[in-house]
Design an enzyme around this catalytic site. Structure first.
Site, PDB file in Angstrom:
ATOM      1  N   GLY A  57     -42.716  47.654  18.201  1.00  0.00           N
ATOM      2  CA  GLY A  57     -41.635  48.601  18.124  1.00  0.00           C
ATOM      3  C   GLY A  57     -40.921  48.623  16.966  1.00  0.00           C
ATOM      4  CG  ASP A 136     -36.037  52.399  25.469  1.00  0.00           C
ATOM      5  OD1 ASP A 136     -34.829  52.216  26.166  1.00  0.00           O
ATOM      6  OD2 ASP A 136     -36.269  53.660  25.283  1.00  0.00           O
ATOM      7  CD  GLU A 213     -30.594  51.270  17.731  1.00  0.00           C
ATOM      8  OE1 GLU A 213     -29.582  51.169  18.567  1.00  0.00           O
ATOM      9  OE2 GLU A 213     -31.247  52.071  17.289  1.00  0.00           O
TER      10      GLU A 213
END
Length: 239
Positions: A57, A136, A213
């Site tokens: 990811g 996530d 992020e």
């Protein structure tokens, strides 16, 4: 060649990893042509060289770009399930290679579903380091089965990870952090690395700010929760 701009590659932040997507994958790791991802390194230097660092990811590729010059002799691969995001990372790497011909040849991105196809791409014990940065959280209880860390997938990660290999996790969601720690600690093939041991690991400091992020969490004055685990050797008995 200019670096790509994220505004042209935006898409939804969430993707259902359980859904059927159109992915091509090899029946066996030896069937995949890795020279398409690392042409200069594999074709010109070492034909048998294998990926050793895996960012699951990988988002927009910040960690790959950060670690590339620190570990120039290790091939690093980012996995990303979202089409436009993986396209961005690929275009970013190609632009960096063009601008710096002798650098960034050891990083690449592959669009696939890490929850389904890892053994198709990697041999048993092949990977030395794996990264799960700001995964996530899938907040709803009904979607916890979608979380990238769970007791079933940990056995698969243990399979592709070398003995004494390391998995790095970081998140800004405390509940998810506790979930990941719980599952790693309960798994017989992993043990947590102490904060004292991590002080000598040059990678740890890079985990906080290298990704988009992580930078967003910093801007919002959010908390970051780190946990790092080591793959215990097969047959290890602490008693």
């Amino acid at each position: 060649m200019a670096l790509p701009q994220k505004k042209y590659y935006r898409q939804r932040a969430h993707s259902n990893p359980i859904a059927d997507h159109c992915f091509e994958y090899p029946a066996h790791p030896d069937d995949y042509n890795w020279s398409t991802l690392f042409p200069k390194t594999i074709e010109q230097e070492q034909k048998n060289k294998q990926v050793e660092f895996l960012d699951v990811g990988c988002g927009y590729g910040g960690l790959l770009v950060t670690l590339s010059p620190l570990f120039p002799n290790n091939l690093m691969l980012g996995l990303e399930i979202r089409v436009k995001v993986s396209d961005y990372v690929n275009d970013r790497i190609q632009a960096l290679r063009y601008q710096h011909p002798d650098q960034f040849q050891n990083i690449a991105v592959l669009r696939t579903n890490a929850m389904k196809y890892l053994p198709n791409f990697f041999h048993k014990g092949q990977l030395k380091k794996m990264f799960f940065l700001y995964p996530d959280p899938h907040f709803k209880k009904a979607k916890h089965k979608w979380r990238i860390i769970n007791k079933w997938l940990l056995s698969e990660y243990a399979y592709v990870l070398a003995e004494e290999g390391v998995i790095y996790t970081i998140t800004d969601v405390k509940d998810l952090h506790e979930w990941m720690v719980k599952h790693f600690v309960e798994h017989p093939l992993f043990e947590r690395i102490s904060d004292e041991e991590l002080k000598s690991d040059i990678i740890v400091d890079k985990l906080y700010e290298s990704t988009e992020e992580g930078q967003k969490v910093t801007r919002n004055n959010g908390d970051k929760y780190l946990a790092v685990f080591k793959r215990i050797p097969d047959g290890y008995n602490p008693n």
